[in-house]
Design an enzyme around this catalytic site. Structure first.
Site, PDB file in Angstrom:
ATOM      1  N   ASP A 155     -13.520  -2.143   3.215  1.00 51.34           N
ATOM      2  CA  ASP A 155     -12.590  -2.220   4.348  1.00 51.34           C
ATOM      3  C   ASP A 155     -13.352  -1.729   5.580  1.00 51.34           C
ATOM      4  O   ASP A 155     -13.999  -2.511   6.292  1.00 51.34           O
ATOM      5  CB  ASP A 155     -11.345  -1.369   4.015  1.00 51.34           C
ATOM      6  CG  ASP A 155     -10.363  -1.209   5.171  1.00 51.34           C
ATOM      7  OD1 ASP A 155     -10.668  -1.638   6.290  1.00 51.34           O
ATOM      8  OD2 ASP A 155      -9.273  -0.622   4.962  1.00 51.34           O
ATOM      9  N   ASP A 212      -7.240   2.813  -2.956  1.00 53.10           N
ATOM     10  CA  ASP A 212      -7.973   2.850  -1.688  1.00 53.10           C
ATOM     11  C   ASP A 212      -8.291   4.301  -1.354  1.00 53.10           C
ATOM     12  O   ASP A 212      -7.385   5.123  -1.206  1.00 53.10           O
ATOM     13  CB  ASP A 212      -7.112   2.220  -0.582  1.00 53.10           C
ATOM     14  CG  ASP A 212      -7.838   2.124   0.756  1.00 53.10           C
ATOM     15  OD1 ASP A 212      -9.002   2.558   0.858  1.00 53.10           O
ATOM     16  OD2 ASP A 212      -7.223   1.588   1.706  1.00 53.10           O
ATOM     17  N   GLY A 238      -3.653  -4.069   6.250  1.00 47.58           N
ATOM     18  CA  GLY A 238      -2.633  -3.709   7.234  1.00 47.58           C
ATOM     19  C   GLY A 238      -2.957  -2.371   7.866  1.00 47.58           C
ATOM     20  O   GLY A 238      -3.751  -1.591   7.326  1.00 47.58           O
ATOM     21  N   LYS A 297      -3.058   4.977  -2.513  1.00 44.29           N
ATOM     22  CA  LYS A 297      -4.047   5.759  -1.779  1.00 44.29           C
ATOM     23  C   LYS A 297      -4.509   6.883  -2.694  1.00 44.29           C
ATOM     24  O   LYS A 297      -3.676   7.519  -3.374  1.00 44.29           O
ATOM     25  CB  LYS A 297      -3.409   6.346  -0.510  1.00 44.29           C
ATOM     26  CG  LYS A 297      -3.101   5.286   0.538  1.00 44.29           C
ATOM     27  CD  LYS A 297      -4.383   4.706   1.116  1.00 44.29           C
ATOM     28  CE  LYS A 297      -4.079   3.753   2.269  1.00 44.29           C
ATOM     29  NZ  LYS A 297      -5.304   3.180   2.845  1.00 44.29           N
ATOM     30  N   LYS A 316      -9.266  -7.016   8.207  1.00 41.78           N
ATOM     31  CA  LYS A 316      -8.266  -6.559   9.176  1.00 41.78           C
ATOM     32  C   LYS A 316      -8.707  -7.118  10.515  1.00 41.78           C
ATOM     33  O   LYS A 316      -9.829  -6.837  10.967  1.00 41.78           O
ATOM     34  CB  LYS A 316      -8.227  -5.036   9.248  1.00 41.78           C
ATOM     35  CG  LYS A 316      -7.614  -4.381   8.028  1.00 41.78           C
ATOM     36  CD  LYS A 316      -7.619  -2.882   8.160  1.00 41.78           C
ATOM     37  CE  LYS A 316      -7.017  -2.244   6.904  1.00 41.78           C
ATOM     38  NZ  LYS A 316      -7.341  -0.815   6.827  1.00 41.78           N
ATOM     39  N   LYS A 354      -1.063  -1.014  -4.397  1.00 44.06           N
ATOM     40  CA  LYS A 354      -2.302  -0.289  -4.047  1.00 44.06           C
ATOM     41  C   LYS A 354      -1.924   1.158  -3.775  1.00 44.06           C
ATOM     42  O   LYS A 354      -1.000   1.430  -3.014  1.00 44.06           O
ATOM     43  CB  LYS A 354      -2.921  -0.947  -2.818  1.00 44.06           C
ATOM     44  CG  LYS A 354      -3.852  -0.080  -1.994  1.00 44.06           C
ATOM     45  CD  LYS A 354      -4.506  -0.889  -0.876  1.00 44.06           C
ATOM     46  CE  LYS A 354      -4.696  -0.056   0.387  1.00 44.06           C
ATOM     47  NZ  LYS A 354      -5.217  -0.865   1.514  1.00 44.06           N
ATOM     48  N   SER A 381       0.870  -1.160   0.000  1.00 42.02           N
ATOM     49  CA  SER A 381       0.000   0.000   0.000  1.00 42.02           C
ATOM     50  C   SER A 381       0.914   1.219   0.000  1.00 42.02           C
ATOM     51  O   SER A 381       1.752   1.359   0.894  1.00 42.02           O
ATOM     52  CB  SER A 381      -0.865  -0.033   1.265  1.00 42.02           C
ATOM     53  OG  SER A 381      -1.619   1.152   1.369  1.00 42.02           O
ATOM     54  N   GLU A 418     -11.017   0.394  -3.234  1.00 39.50           N
ATOM     55  CA  GLU A 418     -11.323   0.082  -1.827  1.00 39.50           C
ATOM     56  C   GLU A 418     -12.024   1.259  -1.164  1.00 39.50           C
ATOM     57  O   GLU A 418     -11.589   2.407  -1.290  1.00 39.50           O
ATOM     58  CB  GLU A 418      -9.988  -0.230  -1.131  1.00 39.50           C
ATOM     59  CG  GLU A 418     -10.094  -0.834   0.248  1.00 39.50           C
ATOM     60  CD  GLU A 418      -8.695  -1.159   0.817  1.00 39.50           C
ATOM     61  OE1 GLU A 418      -7.751  -1.405   0.021  1.00 39.50           O
ATOM     62  OE2 GLU A 418      -8.544  -1.137   2.043  1.00 39.50           O
TER      63      GLU A 418
END
Ligand code: OSB
Ligand code: MG
Length: 372
Positions: free
Chosen positions: A238, A188, A290, A163, A262, A161, A135, A213
């Protein structure tokens, strides 16, 4: 297994590189570690609550107080047949899932050590090697981001991934895709968009992302279902999935096609397994998310990722991506093929470096039965 004492420690660890999401930028982690002493064996758990209540309503201080006043007293002095019993004893407390997970996972760690079995086997895992992705947070410039992606691909990671947030999305994805047309890419948003931006979100489809996400509100399922019907890209939830029932509702309404599990967000390994099972029964692939964990939480994420339906690469990556020095030995290492190999040692297979933890500790408190 009788729980004799729960010790809370706050350690502070600077990240090797800041991590920025749509809600905040983190340079230094405050990490709450919980240990459960059970008949000469210590189990370790990590609370993944953040420094601030921005990812979810929990943060380090609420977790500390909730464990001290409610969760530790609920399990102390009790004879538990398994860690699962600990989850049941704490169920009366509403919410505070990250706090619960810290305690419950410490009990699982203790149980695995006591039974002399690997934690991953105790959890019901089957995989001997897990797939890793990374990420990558929001950077100061797109060029910096491209450099970072290059480094992670060279290290072997199997999925990148990114952000995203309004203003750091389409233009960034366009430049990334122009350079790497075929890599496995996802993004995400951590709830950075609303339904007013459906037309904007539809433009993400052109980048052939593995998933997007949590585009919408952190507590929403219904509107994600409306959005999913209008996107080609798979939505992964998530924040919205706090328990197995949420996963069932998301499946039923079509709110997502993938779920990020998670263990802290759902309140511990017992509920994480339930979420996994609901998704598996409905052909929804899952992967392990994570929360910038230290080695203690990272080792637990690795164990969880061995369950069968964890068929997509997780945000479970090498210690050195986060820390100059991790608090476990050996540190988590990723193969050049972007995997973590699972061993047969009892417990997590990683030794907790109590000497180093002692140096990083800024506060500590032990709760015993007598203090109930
Ligand atoms: O949404 O997955 C998330 C980090 C902090 C809070 C939320 C998230 C993240 C990450 C980092 O994406 C994952 C990692 O630990 O590498
Ligand atoms: Mg996320």
């Amino acid at each position: 297994m009788k729980v004799e004492a729960i010790t809370l420690r706050e350690i502070q660890m600077p990240l090797v590189h800041f991590f920025e999401t749509s809600f905040s930028r983190t340079h230094n982690r405050r990490i709450l570690l919980a240990t459960a002493d059970c008949g000469g064996i210590s189990g370790w758990g990590e609370c993944v609550a953040g420094e601030d209540p921005f990812y979810s309503s929990e943060w380090v201080e609420t977790a500390w107080l909730t464990i001290k006043h409610y969760l530790a007293p609920a399990v102390l002095g009790r004879e538990l047949a398994s860690a699962r019993d600990g989850a049941a004893l704490m169920a009366r407390v509403r919410g505070h899932r990250m706090a619960k997970a810290a305690v419950e996972n410490a009990l699982w760690d203790a149980e695995a050590k006591q039974k002399n079995v690997p934690l991953w086997k105790l959890l019901g895992g089957t995989r001997r090697e897990i797939q890793c992705g990374v990420s990558i947070g929001i950077q100061d410039s797109v060029d910096q981001l491209l450099d970072k992606i290059h480094i992670e691909l060279a290290a072997g990671y199997r999925r990148i991934k990114l952000k995203v947030k309004p203003g750091w999305d389409l233009k960034v994805l366009e430049r990334v895709r122009a350079r790497w047309p075929d890599m496995v890419l996802s993004c995400d948003a951590n709830s950075a968009y609303t339904l007013n931006e459906v037309e904007h979100l539809r433009k993400f489809d052109q980048f052939h992302l593995l998933m997007i996400e949590q585009p919408l509100w952190s507590d929403d399922i219904y509107y994600h279902a409306r959005l999913q019907r209008q996107l080609q890209t798979a939505i992964c939830l998530d924040e919205s999935i706090r328990q197995a029932r949420d996963a069932a509702a998301a499946v039923e309404t079509g709110a997502c096609r993938i779920v990020n599990i998670k263990v802290g967000r759902v309140g511990g390994f017992t509920e994480a397994k339930r979420v996994h099972d609901v998704c598996q029964a409905n052909n929804i692939p899952v992967w392990c998310g994570g929360m910038l964990e230290s080695g203690v939480g990272r080792a637990h994420n690795i164990a969880l990722s061995t369950l069968e339906n964890f068929c997509l690469p997780g945000d479970v990556s090498a210690s050195k991506r986060y820390w100059k020095e991790d608090i476990i030995e050996p540190e988590v290492e990723v193969t050049p093929q972007g995997t973590i190999v699972i061993g047969d040692d009892p417990g997590t297979g990683y030794r907790v470096r109590e000497d180093l933890i002692e140096k990083l500790t800024v506060r500590r408190e032990t709760i015993r039965e007598a203090e109930k």
